[in-house]
Design a protein around this motif. Structure first.
Motif, mmCIF file in Angstrom:
data_model
loop_
_atom_site.group_PDB
_atom_site.id
_atom_site.type_symbol
_atom_site.label_atom_id
_atom_site.label_comp_id
_atom_site.label_asym_id
_atom_site.label_seq_id
_atom_site.Cartn_x
_atom_site.Cartn_y
_atom_site.Cartn_z
ATOM 1 N N GLU A 28 47.845 32.880 26.509
ATOM 2 C CA GLU A 28 47.926 31.868 27.564
ATOM 3 C C GLU A 28 48.539 32.450 28.829
ATOM 4 O OE1 GLU A 28 50.271 28.878 25.698
ATOM 5 O OE2 GLU A 28 48.568 27.947 24.683
ATOM 6 N N LYS A 29 49.532 33.302 28.653
ATOM 7 C CA LYS A 29 50.181 33.940 29.797
ATOM 8 C C LYS A 29 49.186 34.827 30.545
ATOM 9 C CE LYS A 29 54.111 36.820 31.023
ATOM 10 N NZ LYS A 29 55.267 37.564 30.561
ATOM 11 N N ARG A 30 48.417 35.616 29.796
ATOM 12 C CA ARG A 30 47.405 36.476 30.434
ATOM 13 C C ARG A 30 46.385 35.638 31.186
ATOM 14 N NH1 ARG A 30 47.765 39.357 25.572
ATOM 15 N NH2 ARG A 30 45.937 38.274 24.757
ATOM 16 N N ALA A 31 45.929 34.543 30.570
ATOM 17 C CA ALA A 31 44.933 33.677 31.214
ATOM 18 C C ALA A 31 45.501 33.054 32.482
ATOM 19 C CB ALA A 31 44.484 32.596 30.241
ATOM 20 N N ARG A 32 46.765 32.615 32.437
ATOM 21 C CA ARG A 32 47.399 32.017 33.611
ATOM 22 C C ARG A 32 47.542 33.031 34.732
ATOM 23 N NH1 ARG A 32 52.436 32.373 35.007
ATOM 24 N NH2 ARG A 32 53.173 32.965 32.947
ATOM 25 N N GLU A 33 48.001 34.241 34.384
ATOM 26 C CA GLU A 33 48.167 35.281 35.403
ATOM 27 C C GLU A 33 46.832 35.711 35.985
ATOM 28 O OE1 GLU A 33 50.434 38.222 33.323
ATOM 29 O OE2 GLU A 33 52.343 37.212 33.727
ATOM 30 N N LYS A 34 45.788 35.773 35.145
ATOM 31 C CA LYS A 34 44.461 36.153 35.629
ATOM 32 C C LYS A 34 43.908 35.089 36.577
ATOM 33 C CE LYS A 34 39.972 37.760 34.043
ATOM 34 N NZ LYS A 34 39.127 38.051 32.886
ATOM 35 N N ALA A 61 45.687 33.065 38.389
ATOM 36 C CA ALA A 61 46.458 33.155 39.634
ATOM 37 C C ALA A 61 45.954 34.309 40.495
ATOM 38 C CB ALA A 61 47.938 33.332 39.326
ATOM 39 N N ALA A 62 45.608 35.425 39.861
ATOM 40 C CA ALA A 62 45.082 36.571 40.609
ATOM 41 C C ALA A 62 43.741 36.216 41.254
ATOM 42 C CB ALA A 62 44.938 37.773 39.688
ATOM 43 N N VAL A 63 42.895 35.488 40.536
ATOM 44 C CA VAL A 63 41.600 35.070 41.081
ATOM 45 C C VAL A 63 41.807 34.142 42.277
ATOM 46 C CG1 VAL A 63 39.543 33.682 40.584
ATOM 47 C CG2 VAL A 63 40.312 35.403 38.944
ATOM 48 N N ARG A 64 42.761 33.204 42.141
ATOM 49 C CA ARG A 64 43.051 32.300 43.263
ATOM 50 C C ARG A 64 43.538 33.065 44.479
ATOM 51 N NH1 ARG A 64 45.118 29.005 39.258
ATOM 52 N NH2 ARG A 64 47.259 29.684 39.689
ATOM 53 N N ARG A 65 44.434 34.042 44.251
ATOM 54 C CA ARG A 65 44.941 34.839 45.381
ATOM 55 C C ARG A 65 43.817 35.619 46.046
ATOM 56 N NH1 ARG A 65 49.114 36.051 41.824
ATOM 57 N NH2 ARG A 65 48.153 38.057 41.392
ATOM 58 N N ALA A 66 42.922 36.196 45.240
ATOM 59 C CA ALA A 66 41.812 36.974 45.795
ATOM 60 C C ALA A 66 40.873 36.080 46.604
ATOM 61 C CB ALA A 66 41.053 37.677 44.671
ATOM 62 N N ARG A 67 40.577 34.895 46.077
ATOM 63 C CA ARG A 67 39.698 33.965 46.805
ATOM 64 C C ARG A 67 40.335 33.527 48.120
ATOM 65 N NH1 ARG A 67 37.702 30.146 41.829
ATOM 66 N NH2 ARG A 67 36.166 31.609 40.984
ATOM 67 N N LYS A 68 41.639 33.259 48.080
ATOM 68 C CA LYS A 68 42.339 32.846 49.293
ATOM 69 C C LYS A 68 42.322 33.963 50.326
ATOM 70 C CE LYS A 68 46.747 31.003 50.888
ATOM 71 N NZ LYS A 68 48.094 30.586 50.501
ATOM 72 N N LEU A 69 42.562 35.197 49.874
ATOM 73 C CA LEU A 69 42.530 36.345 50.780
ATOM 74 C C LEU A 69 41.137 36.519 51.386
ATOM 75 C CD1 LEU A 69 44.193 38.751 51.865
ATOM 76 C CD2 LEU A 69 43.351 40.051 49.919
ATOM 77 N N GLU A 70 40.117 36.357 50.551
ATOM 78 C CA GLU A 70 38.734 36.484 51.041
ATOM 79 C C GLU A 70 38.422 35.380 52.050
ATOM 80 O OE1 GLU A 70 35.231 38.290 51.630
ATOM 81 O OE2 GLU A 70 36.864 39.028 50.367
ATOM 82 N N ARG A 71 38.875 34.151 51.774
ATOM 83 C CA ARG A 71 38.665 33.048 52.712
ATOM 84 C C ARG A 71 39.318 33.344 54.052
ATOM 85 N NH1 ARG A 71 39.860 29.392 48.755
ATOM 86 N NH2 ARG A 71 41.981 29.167 49.527
#
Length: 111
Positions: free
Chosen positions: A84-90, A92-102
């Motif tokens: 669950e921790k890995r899934a949560r961190e992954k 969060a990383a996807v959200r950060r990448a999408r935000k950076l791309e936006r």
């Protein structure tokens, strides 16, 4: 000392009365105190000036928020499986990448 070996919250008292004038509360940083095998305990100082406890509480809350203690306490309320921790961190990383791309597209598109 509490049962984990970390010191309790302790006031360094200056003055007399129920609320001590210029009381300095030495509070172990909860990020270190939350782990059960901590050897080093960092301290945070909150100075109460002229018996203004409300102002000192606001300063304490702001410092705890800045250090991420509230977020960590929320995560530690229940056990989190490693998967669950890995899934949560992954996620969060996807959200950060999408935000950076936006933001990058917004900046490049505006020019």
């Amino acid at each position: 000392m509490n049962r984990l070996g970390a010191p309790r919250f302790e006031p360094v008292r200056k003055g007399f009365g129920p609320i001590f004038v210029d009381t300095i509360w030495r509070i172990p940083a909860l990020t270190r105190a939350l782990c059960c095998c901590c050897e080093v305990v960092d301290f945070m100082q909150i100075i109460v000036r002229e018996n203004n406890v409300d102002q000192a509480l606001r300063a304490l809350k702001k410092k705890l928020q800045r250090e991420g203690v509230y977020r960590e306490m929320k995560l530690r309320r229940h056990y989190e499986k490693p998967s669950e921790k890995r899934a949560r961190e992954k996620a969060a990383a996807v959200r950060r990448a999408r935000k950076l791309e936006r933001k990058r597209m917004e900046r490049d598109g505006a020019k």
